[in-house]
Motif scaffolding. Sequence first.
Motif, PDB file in Angstrom:
ATOM      1  N   GLN A 274       0.847  -1.183   0.000  1.00  0.00           N
ATOM      2  CA  GLN A 274       0.000   0.000   0.000  1.00  0.00           C
ATOM      3  C   GLN A 274       0.887   1.240   0.000  1.00  0.00           C
ATOM      4  O   GLN A 274       1.775   1.369   0.852  1.00  0.00           O
ATOM      5  CB  GLN A 274      -0.942   0.027   1.201  1.00  0.00           C
ATOM      6  N   VAL A 275       0.637   2.109  -0.948  1.00  0.00           N
ATOM      7  CA  VAL A 275       1.371   3.362  -1.075  1.00  0.00           C
ATOM      8  C   VAL A 275       0.447   4.495  -0.666  1.00  0.00           C
ATOM      9  O   VAL A 275      -0.682   4.588  -1.167  1.00  0.00           O
ATOM     10  CB  VAL A 275       1.880   3.571  -2.507  1.00  0.00           C
ATOM     11  N   THR A 276       0.918   5.344   0.240  1.00  0.00           N
ATOM     12  CA  THR A 276       0.106   6.446   0.757  1.00  0.00           C
ATOM     13  C   THR A 276       0.784   7.768   0.400  1.00  0.00           C
ATOM     14  O   THR A 276       1.994   7.924   0.579  1.00  0.00           O
ATOM     15  CB  THR A 276      -0.039   6.351   2.285  1.00  0.00           C
ATOM     16  N   ALA A 277      -0.002   8.702  -0.116  1.00  0.00           N
ATOM     17  CA  ALA A 277       0.485  10.048  -0.424  1.00  0.00           C
ATOM     18  C   ALA A 277      -0.595  11.048  -0.038  1.00  0.00           C
ATOM     19  O   ALA A 277      -1.777  10.823  -0.305  1.00  0.00           O
ATOM     20  CB  ALA A 277       0.829  10.178  -1.897  1.00  0.00           C
ATOM     21  N   GLY A 278      -0.185  12.123   0.619  1.00  0.00           N
ATOM     22  CA  GLY A 278      -1.191  13.101   1.032  1.00  0.00           C
ATOM     23  C   GLY A 278      -0.549  14.399   1.500  1.00  0.00           C
ATOM     24  O   GLY A 278       0.631  14.667   1.269  1.00  0.00           O
ATOM     25  N   VAL A 279      -1.357  15.189   2.198  1.00  0.00           N
ATOM     26  CA  VAL A 279      -0.902  16.499   2.683  1.00  0.00           C
ATOM     27  C   VAL A 279      -1.324  16.639   4.148  1.00  0.00           C
ATOM     28  O   VAL A 279      -2.392  16.166   4.549  1.00  0.00           O
ATOM     29  CB  VAL A 279      -1.507  17.636   1.830  1.00  0.00           C
ATOM     30  N   ARG A 280      -0.463  17.252   4.962  1.00  0.00           N
ATOM     31  CA  ARG A 280      -0.742  17.448   6.388  1.00  0.00           C
ATOM     32  C   ARG A 280      -0.729  18.946   6.698  1.00  0.00           C
ATOM     33  O   ARG A 280       0.156  19.668   6.244  1.00  0.00           O
ATOM     34  CB  ARG A 280       0.294  16.722   7.229  1.00  0.00           C
ATOM     35  N   ARG A 281      -1.733  19.380   7.469  1.00  0.00           N
ATOM     36  CA  ARG A 281      -1.840  20.787   7.854  1.00  0.00           C
ATOM     37  C   ARG A 281      -1.587  20.917   9.360  1.00  0.00           C
ATOM     38  O   ARG A 281      -2.139  20.165  10.163  1.00  0.00           O
ATOM     39  CB  ARG A 281      -3.223  21.324   7.522  1.00  0.00           C
ATOM     40  N   PHE A 282      -0.743  21.893   9.719  1.00  0.00           N
ATOM     41  CA  PHE A 282      -0.429  22.184  11.114  1.00  0.00           C
ATOM     42  C   PHE A 282      -1.170  23.452  11.505  1.00  0.00           C
ATOM     43  O   PHE A 282      -0.806  24.556  11.081  1.00  0.00           O
ATOM     44  CB  PHE A 282       1.086  22.376  11.311  1.00  0.00           C
ATOM     45  N   GLU A 283      -2.189  23.329  12.328  1.00  0.00           N
ATOM     46  CA  GLU A 283      -3.017  24.473  12.690  1.00  0.00           C
ATOM     47  C   GLU A 283      -2.254  25.491  13.525  1.00  0.00           C
ATOM     48  O   GLU A 283      -2.461  26.703  13.387  1.00  0.00           O
ATOM     49  CB  GLU A 283      -4.252  23.988  13.463  1.00  0.00           C
ATOM     50  N   ILE A 284      -1.372  25.003  14.379  1.00  0.00           N
ATOM     51  CA  ILE A 284      -0.691  25.925  15.288  1.00  0.00           C
ATOM     52  C   ILE A 284       0.230  26.887  14.553  1.00  0.00           C
ATOM     53  O   ILE A 284       0.446  28.025  14.978  1.00  0.00           O
ATOM     54  CB  ILE A 284       0.093  25.134  16.361  1.00  0.00           C
ATOM     55  N   ASP A 285       0.786  26.453  13.408  1.00  0.00           N
ATOM     56  CA  ASP A 285       1.680  27.320  12.629  1.00  0.00           C
ATOM     57  C   ASP A 285       1.027  27.802  11.347  1.00  0.00           C
ATOM     58  O   ASP A 285       1.651  28.567  10.603  1.00  0.00           O
ATOM     59  CB  ASP A 285       2.973  26.572  12.268  1.00  0.00           C
ATOM     60  N   ASP A 286      -0.195  27.290  11.067  1.00  0.00           N
ATOM     61  CA  ASP A 286      -0.870  27.605   9.814  1.00  0.00           C
ATOM     62  C   ASP A 286       0.020  27.249   8.614  1.00  0.00           C
ATOM     63  O   ASP A 286       0.163  28.009   7.660  1.00  0.00           O
ATOM     64  CB  ASP A 286      -1.271  29.085   9.775  1.00  0.00           C
ATOM     65  N   GLU A 287       0.634  26.031   8.693  1.00  0.00           N
ATOM     66  CA  GLU A 287       1.508  25.558   7.625  1.00  0.00           C
ATOM     67  C   GLU A 287       1.056  24.154   7.203  1.00  0.00           C
ATOM     68  O   GLU A 287       0.229  23.513   7.854  1.00  0.00           O
ATOM     69  CB  GLU A 287       2.961  25.523   8.108  1.00  0.00           C
ATOM     70  N   HIS A 288       1.632  23.690   6.102  1.00  0.00           N
ATOM     71  CA  HIS A 288       1.304  22.344   5.639  1.00  0.00           C
ATOM     72  C   HIS A 288       2.557  21.675   5.066  1.00  0.00           C
ATOM     73  O   HIS A 288       3.548  22.370   4.742  1.00  0.00           O
ATOM     74  CB  HIS A 288       0.208  22.375   4.578  1.00  0.00           C
TER      75      HIS A 288
END
Length: 338
Positions: A274-288
């Motif tokens: 299984q290959v996983t690809a995605g995006v993560r958002r950090f609310e505390i820094d408003d970054e991804h």
Amino acid sequence: MRFGQAVAAVLACSVLLCAPSAAAESPGAMLSLPEAIERSLEQNLDLRAFGYELEAQAGRMQQAGVRPPPEVQALAENVLGSGERSDFDAAEVTLSLVLSLERGARERRVEAARAGGELLSTEQRIQRLDVAAEAARRFIGVLEAQQGLSEAEEATALGRTMRETVQKRLQAGQVPRAEVARAEAQLARLGLDEEHAEHQLAAARQRMAAHWGATEPDFGKAQGELLGLPPLEDYAQLRVRLAQAGDFERLVSEKRLREAEIRLAEARQRPPWQVTAGVRRFEIDDEHAFVVGVSVPLASRSSVQGAVAESRAKSAQVDARTEALRVKLESELYTLYQ
């Protein structure tokens, strides 16, 4: 299809196809062997039902080629905790797409489904031969019943003549009255035989019509010759042709299916990645940031070892059945030839 039945069908075709045409007293009413076989192949209910099995196999082949659908995963971390993480202000939200890499399993599934389709196609051809052979057998049954009724009618006519002759001799004083009673009793027995022959013919005609799905006979007399026999081929040539029997063709197709099942079972020793690809958002820094991952199952040969052993045993079983069938058919061929 039983080998004896197949031989009977071949002999019937050889005899009846060469039979002279009957007089055309009732145009369209006569039934010939080719017509009986043709109608049976076109309208036989068992063949029609088998067609749905072929459609079902086509669906299985289509399904075997379907890839596993991708998965969408959503993950929220560091939420509803304590302190700074008591709400969603410090949350880390990941949205990813998961794809499965089957590593050849789909090709093995398609191969097994295709082999199953070939086996069913072979079964259909054999079933059509069975239907044709059974049509020939029932057609011959109608001819025999017609011949039996004709002989019974002739015997009744002869008995009637004998009774009239005895009555004349009684009037001339040449025989006692008991001879007349015996002649009448004999005529009554012949009448019962004729009635039985009529029932036999009606039943044979009904069986013939039922073979192509009719509820009652829709044909006239059967046209053919029972007493002619075709010349026999050389036994050695017949033995060579034995390898072309439909039962062997079925076993060859089944052997392909079992071998495909072995390869499919072996392919399951390699579970999909299984290959996983995605995006993560950090609310505390408003970054991804992007995330990538690979899931590799730790395969164990013992997990599918039983399935592989089962598939190999079934393949060996086909070999044993093939040899047993060869011995059986050669014995039947020799018996029929003698």
